[in-house]
Enzyme design. Structure first.
Site, mmCIF file in Angstrom:
data_model
loop_
_atom_site.group_PDB
_atom_site.id
_atom_site.type_symbol
_atom_site.label_atom_id
_atom_site.label_comp_id
_atom_site.label_asym_id
_atom_site.label_seq_id
_atom_site.Cartn_x
_atom_site.Cartn_y
_atom_site.Cartn_z
ATOM 1 N N CYS A 33 33.770 0.192 41.304
ATOM 2 C CA CYS A 33 33.210 1.545 41.207
ATOM 3 C C CYS A 33 32.059 1.747 42.191
ATOM 4 O O CYS A 33 31.584 2.864 42.356
ATOM 5 C CB CYS A 33 32.733 1.831 39.787
ATOM 6 S SG CYS A 33 31.454 0.699 39.240
ATOM 7 N N ASP A 35 29.016 0.605 41.880
ATOM 8 C CA ASP A 35 27.709 0.675 41.237
ATOM 9 C C ASP A 35 26.924 -0.625 41.432
ATOM 10 O O ASP A 35 27.503 -1.709 41.493
ATOM 11 C CB ASP A 35 27.871 0.973 39.743
ATOM 12 C CG ASP A 35 28.402 2.387 39.524
ATOM 13 O OD1 ASP A 35 28.438 3.137 40.498
ATOM 14 O OD2 ASP A 35 28.759 2.722 38.394
ATOM 15 N N CYS A 59 26.602 4.570 37.042
ATOM 16 C CA CYS A 59 27.040 5.625 36.136
ATOM 17 C C CYS A 59 26.115 5.718 34.923
ATOM 18 O O CYS A 59 25.254 4.861 34.721
ATOM 19 C CB CYS A 59 28.464 5.346 35.684
ATOM 20 S SG CYS A 59 28.556 3.970 34.535
ATOM 21 N N CYS A 103 30.770 -1.499 32.312
ATOM 22 C CA CYS A 103 29.467 -1.071 32.841
ATOM 23 C C CYS A 103 28.338 -1.884 32.215
ATOM 24 O O CYS A 103 27.318 -2.142 32.854
ATOM 25 C CB CYS A 103 29.237 0.408 32.569
ATOM 26 S SG CYS A 103 30.643 1.454 32.979
HETATM 27 FE FE1 FES Z 1 30.548 1.578 37.522
HETATM 28 FE FE2 FES Z 1 29.994 2.285 35.093
HETATM 29 S S1 FES Z 1 31.529 3.104 36.329
HETATM 30 S S2 FES Z 1 29.136 0.701 36.209
#
Ligand code: FES
Length: 147
Positions: A33, A35, A59, A103
């Site tokens: 993702c 992140d 997120c 996450c």
């Molecule tokens: Fe990447 Fe939540 S979608 S940490």
């Protein structure tokens, strides 16, 4: 979909920021993702986590879990902080939707990475602590078996 606690920690995250000259810093990402999470720990001579801050490019669930995780490790010993797993963080938040479980791994891994950094700097071994991963995707296969 999200519990009140998740919404609270997302809208009003605790311990956001940086610590200068931190005892340990850990950064972990999730390549899937994109992140990224960074945790700073200030640990005193007794091995107690005096302060903790985090920064995330992530997120809402990553923000909420990191915020809760920092609250759970603050004031604890290094060994007690090892018990703050992503499962413990999710329980403290009254749960997360299944698609958001990964996450919560960012926070746990970033804390472990910061503890690893602290242990390396001080030449000590923290029981049960394994070398951190840079990307939690390496761990996702493990959690898919648990959840
Ligand atoms: Fe990447 Fe939540 S979608 S940490």
């Amino acid at each position: 979909m999200y519990s009140e606690k998740v919404m609270d920690h997302f809208s009003n995250p605790r311990n956001v920021g940086e610590i200068e000259n931190a005892s340990g810093v850990g950064t972990v990402g999730n390549a899937k993702c994109g992140d990224i999470m960074r945790i700073y720990l200030d640990i005193d001579e007794q091995g107690i986590i005096r302060d903790v801050k985090f920064k995330t490019f992530g997120c809402g669930a990553a923000v909420a879990t990191s915020s809760m995780a920092t609250e759970l490790v603050k004031g604890k010993t290094v060994q007690e902080a090892m018990l703050v797993t992503n499962k413990a963080v999710m329980e403290a938040l009254d749960g997360l939707p299944p698609v958001k479980v990964h996450c919560s791994l960012l926070a746990e891994e970033a804390i472990h990475a910061a503890l690893w950094d602290y242990a390396e700097k001080n030449n000590i071994v923290i029981e049960g602590l394994q070398k951190p991963v840079n990307d939690i995707e390496e761990k996702e296969e493990d959690i898919s078996e648990i959840y």
